[in-house]
Design an enzyme around this catalytic site. Structure first.
Site: not given
Length: 321
Positions: A62, A87
């Protein structure tokens, strides 16, 4: 305009999200979509099929995805980057802060499965802090769409306006609140209900808006009149609407699908205490981690049900006297 009767949306939010991306891509040739191995979960594979050269699946990385999005932005693209809200906020904060906001980039960050809507994904995937993290980043615009009508409008606004923006988004079911074609203004709350001589204002966001409307109906049965504000923009907050509500109704309840420490309740409290102190009650997560469960079970566990809002409103009104 507000619907006359609450009803479930006929389409999942993620499907509407993908449809709107495809529409915007037709009018915004620089728009691109990035994901972190969740295109199936987010329902964006139709965009990939339609625009394979404008789609990047970065895999389960991410922070790197945000860096790629910033690079695309600085090259003139309009990147919409998605992953679960846990995330996007916890793992990628440094990249969002330095690479994105500090560099004055133009990235549209999408965090899905907010709060208890993560349901059976459990505590590791249940973001109670994402909006609070984003609130602390200078010059970020932070939005939580209430239904599909608002989602479509917000996405159009995001595509047209330069800057770092974060939108937390329910992936699946939600309640239709607004009639098709309703327009909105970033930084301005929507007045969902405004009884004459309102005794209390309920300021809500996301899935809590529908619950606030149901709570208002219950409160009316006992003679308590309400104003409901849909505070879909958390930053910039509609301070004017908050102060007016405090002065005109004399009591405020904030209902959010987020922790109360850094979320909407905290933001509203900051405005109220500086301008018009009144009794306040906060509905949301009280210093707890997430857990596995159905939406109904989790709402009960964290005190976020319609009944909880009703009780909070009564407490706030009682404290006025």
């Amino acid at each position: 305009m507000i619907v006359k009767e609450l009803q479930p949306e006929s389409q999942e939010m993620r499907a509407a999200f993908c449809d709107r991306l495809i529409e915007l891509a037709e009018t915004h040739p620089e728009l691109m979509v990035l994901d972190a191995d969740l295109m199936g979960a987010m329902g964006t594979k139709p965009f990939l099929a339609r625009y394979p050269d404008r789609t990047v699946d970065c895999g389960i990385q991410e922070a790197n995805m945000v860096g790629v999005a910033v690079g695309l932005s600085l090259a003139g693209k309009i990147p919409f980057a998605h992953t679960f809200a846990t995330f996007m906020s916890r793992r990628a904060t440094d990249q969002i802060f330095i690479s994105g906001a500090y560099s004055k980039a133009n990235v549209k960050l999408i965090g899905s499965d907010p709060g208890i809507t993560a349901k059976t994904n459990g505590g590791t995937h249940m973001p109670f802090e994402d909006m609070g993290i984003m609130r602390g980043i200078p010059q970020m615009t932070i939005i939580e769409p209430t239904d599909i009508t608002m989602l479509k409008w917000v996405m159009g606004w995001m595509a047209d306006h330069y800057g770092m923006q974060y939108m937390r988004l329910v992936r699946r079911e939600c309640t239709k609140i607004y009639e098709d074609g309703t327009t909105f203004e970033i930084g301005k709350a929507m007045t969902v209900r405004d009884d004459a001589d309102a005794d209390v204002t309920i300021i809500a966001s996301g899935l809590c808006v529908a619950n606030a409307m149901k709570a208002a109906d219950e409160l009316a049965k006992s003679g308590i009149h309400t104003r409901i504000l849909d505070m879909f923009t958390w930053k910039p907050l509609d301070d004017e609407a908050v102060v007016r509500a405090a002065r005109e109704t004399g009591a405020i309840v904030v209902a959010e699908n987020h922790n109360i420490t850094t979320g909407l309740g905290a933001a509203v409290s900051e405005t109220v205490v500086r301008n018009a102190p009144v009794p306040m009650e906060l509905i949301g997560i009280h210093d707890r981690f997430g857990q596995v469960g159905t939406l109904e079970y989790l709402a009960e566990q964290y005190g976020m049900t319609v009944e909880d809002i009703v009780h909070a409103a009564r407490r706030a009104v009682d404290r006025k006297h």
